[in-house]
Design an enzyme around this catalytic site. Structure first.
Site, mmCIF file in Angstrom:
data_model
loop_
_atom_site.group_PDB
_atom_site.id
_atom_site.type_symbol
_atom_site.label_atom_id
_atom_site.label_comp_id
_atom_site.label_asym_id
_atom_site.label_seq_id
_atom_site.Cartn_x
_atom_site.Cartn_y
_atom_site.Cartn_z
ATOM 1 N N SER A 129 6.263 23.214 14.343
ATOM 2 C CA SER A 129 7.073 24.017 13.221
ATOM 3 C C SER A 129 6.637 23.610 11.620
ATOM 4 O O SER A 129 6.662 22.513 11.518
ATOM 5 C CB SER A 129 8.561 24.089 13.134
ATOM 6 O OG SER A 129 9.085 24.449 12.438
ATOM 7 N N TYR A 154 16.732 18.542 14.099
ATOM 8 C CA TYR A 154 15.852 19.246 15.006
ATOM 9 C C TYR A 154 14.347 19.323 14.326
ATOM 10 O O TYR A 154 13.333 19.001 15.019
ATOM 11 C CB TYR A 154 16.257 20.557 14.989
ATOM 12 C CG TYR A 154 15.155 21.723 15.017
ATOM 13 C CD1 TYR A 154 14.449 22.345 13.887
ATOM 14 C CD2 TYR A 154 14.639 22.199 16.331
ATOM 15 C CE1 TYR A 154 13.327 23.171 13.964
ATOM 16 C CE2 TYR A 154 13.497 22.910 16.462
ATOM 17 C CZ TYR A 154 12.996 23.502 15.480
ATOM 18 O OH TYR A 154 11.769 24.448 15.558
ATOM 19 N N LYS A 158 10.709 17.321 15.708
ATOM 20 C CA LYS A 158 9.108 18.359 15.586
ATOM 21 C C LYS A 158 8.205 17.051 14.993
ATOM 22 O O LYS A 158 7.285 16.817 15.647
ATOM 23 C CB LYS A 158 9.127 19.525 14.701
ATOM 24 C CG LYS A 158 9.837 20.446 15.502
ATOM 25 C CD LYS A 158 9.267 20.859 16.710
ATOM 26 C CE LYS A 158 9.989 21.967 17.594
ATOM 27 N NZ LYS A 158 9.418 22.303 19.023
#
Ligand code: WQD
Length: 343
Positions: A129, A154, A158
């Protein structure tokens, strides 16, 4: 007729996963899906089959169950490539439940990679992302932009996920990997058979817009119009989900070809164009013919002012480019919302 190449798609019942399964099947691959259905419904399989005529092989289990992951690969030694979408992805929830996110997103990744190494040439695509860039210093954002300290667990999963893959590829030349850093995926399949099915109150802008227009939400809150941008609202790179799905197919083709490219690469996948929140709202009003009920409220913590991609690396190296205009993508989102609400 040569046997089709078998590809595993984890999280293949999810929003981006299901659209990628469709593109893979239509490109002639045999697809196997693993999904734990924690954030997706098995009914998505019917939508995929309605589009391609080929119900993918589906196995329902949690990738945190290491024994099941090992058993799966022992039963499917002929899987040549894996596209890994399965992960928890709610930014806010990750702040409340960090350990759930580190266990699910990183534990599953390690178990998968353990099965993709030491078994001969294997391809692996990681769903990453643009959140890894935080607020980039320069726009548009290139793959060389520095990874900034994550704003949420979160986003951190990544960043750490990409490091795990890079470290693994360094000692396992048989693993050919690509991380795709998505910008903001939007829209639904043109067939209107699959689309985004956010569970609960949508966090993302476009599903909140379509649910407001469908009468499920009273009004859209626009999180701040006092940013240093032309109209004061944040700017993002909204990419049509089918263009994003197609980027996975070309990335996979690059990995499957015997090539001498380094065995780990990163690509920004966006349109290369920045669009503000108000411009998205106006796009929706144009395509739907409906005035959207919204009001400007305070900023949302953690939001960056601007993020849009420099897509020249994906354009040149993958030969891929997003081709769908914003209005067209927004129209598919609205068509889908009307269908699932039987409006
Ligand atoms: C877009 C813009 C909001 C909702 C997130 C994740 C990213 C990726 C995409 C997973 C922002 C504004 C939003 C609303 C609003 N997801 N907004 N009212 O935050 O850019 O990215 O989703 O990989 O990792 O971080 O997307 O759709 O939440 O917000 O004004 O009700 O819309 O402030 O400017 P974001 P978003």
């Amino acid at each position: 007729m040569a046997k089709p190449i078998k590809i595993l798609v984890t999280g293949g019942l999810g929003y981006i996963g299901s659209h990628t399964v469709v593109e893979l099947q239509q490109a002639g691959y045999e697809v196997v899906i693993i999904d734990d259905c924690s954030n997706a419904s098995e009914a998505v399989l019917e939508g995929i089959a309605a589009i391609t005529g080929k119900p993918p092989h589906f196995e329902r289990f949690d990738l945190r169950e290491k024994k099941k992951v090992i058993d799966f690969f022992n039963r499917h030694p002929d899987i040549k490539g894996t596209i890994h979408f399965a992960a928890s992805k709610a930014v806010g929830e990750s702040v409340e439940k960090p350990l759930l996110y580190y266990e699910n997103n990183l534990g599953s990744l390690v178990y998968l990679l353990q099965q993709l190494t030491g078994r001969g040439r294997r391809s692996f695509i990681f769903s990453s992302s643009c959140t890894v860039y935080g607020q980039a210093d320069a726009l548009p954002i290139t793959e060389g932009a520095p990874v900034k300290p994550a704003e949420s667990p979160y986003g951190n999963t990544k960043q750490i996920g990409e490091e795990i893959i890079g470290d693994t590829c360094r000692v396992h030349p048989e693993l050919q990997a690509i991380s795709l850093r998505y910008f903001n995926p939007i829209g639904a399949h043109p067939s209107n058979m699959i689309g985004e099915l956010p569970m609960g109150i949508p966090q993302n802008l476009v599903p909140f817009i379509t649910q407001t227009a469908a009468g499920l939400r009273k009004e859209l809150s626009v999180f701040g119009d006092d940013y240093p941008t032309p109209d004061g609202t944040c700017i993002r790179d909204y990419i049509y989900v089918v263009d994003l799905a197609r980027a996975h197919v070309v990335a996979l083709q690059r990995l499957l070809e015997e090539g001498n490219q380094e065995n780990y690469e990163v690509f920004n996948i966006g349109t290369g164009t920045g669009t503000s929140v108000l411009e998205v709202i106006h796009s929706f009003e144009r395509v739907s013919g409906k005035a959207l009920n919204y009001q400007i409220v305070g900023r949302r913590p953690g939001d960056v002012t601007q993020a849009y991609a420099d897509t020249s690396k994906a354009n040149k190296t993958l030969g891929w480019k997003a081709t769908t205009a914003l209005d067209q993508a927004i129209k598919t989102a609205w068509d889908w919302e009307q269908k699932i609400r039987a409006l």
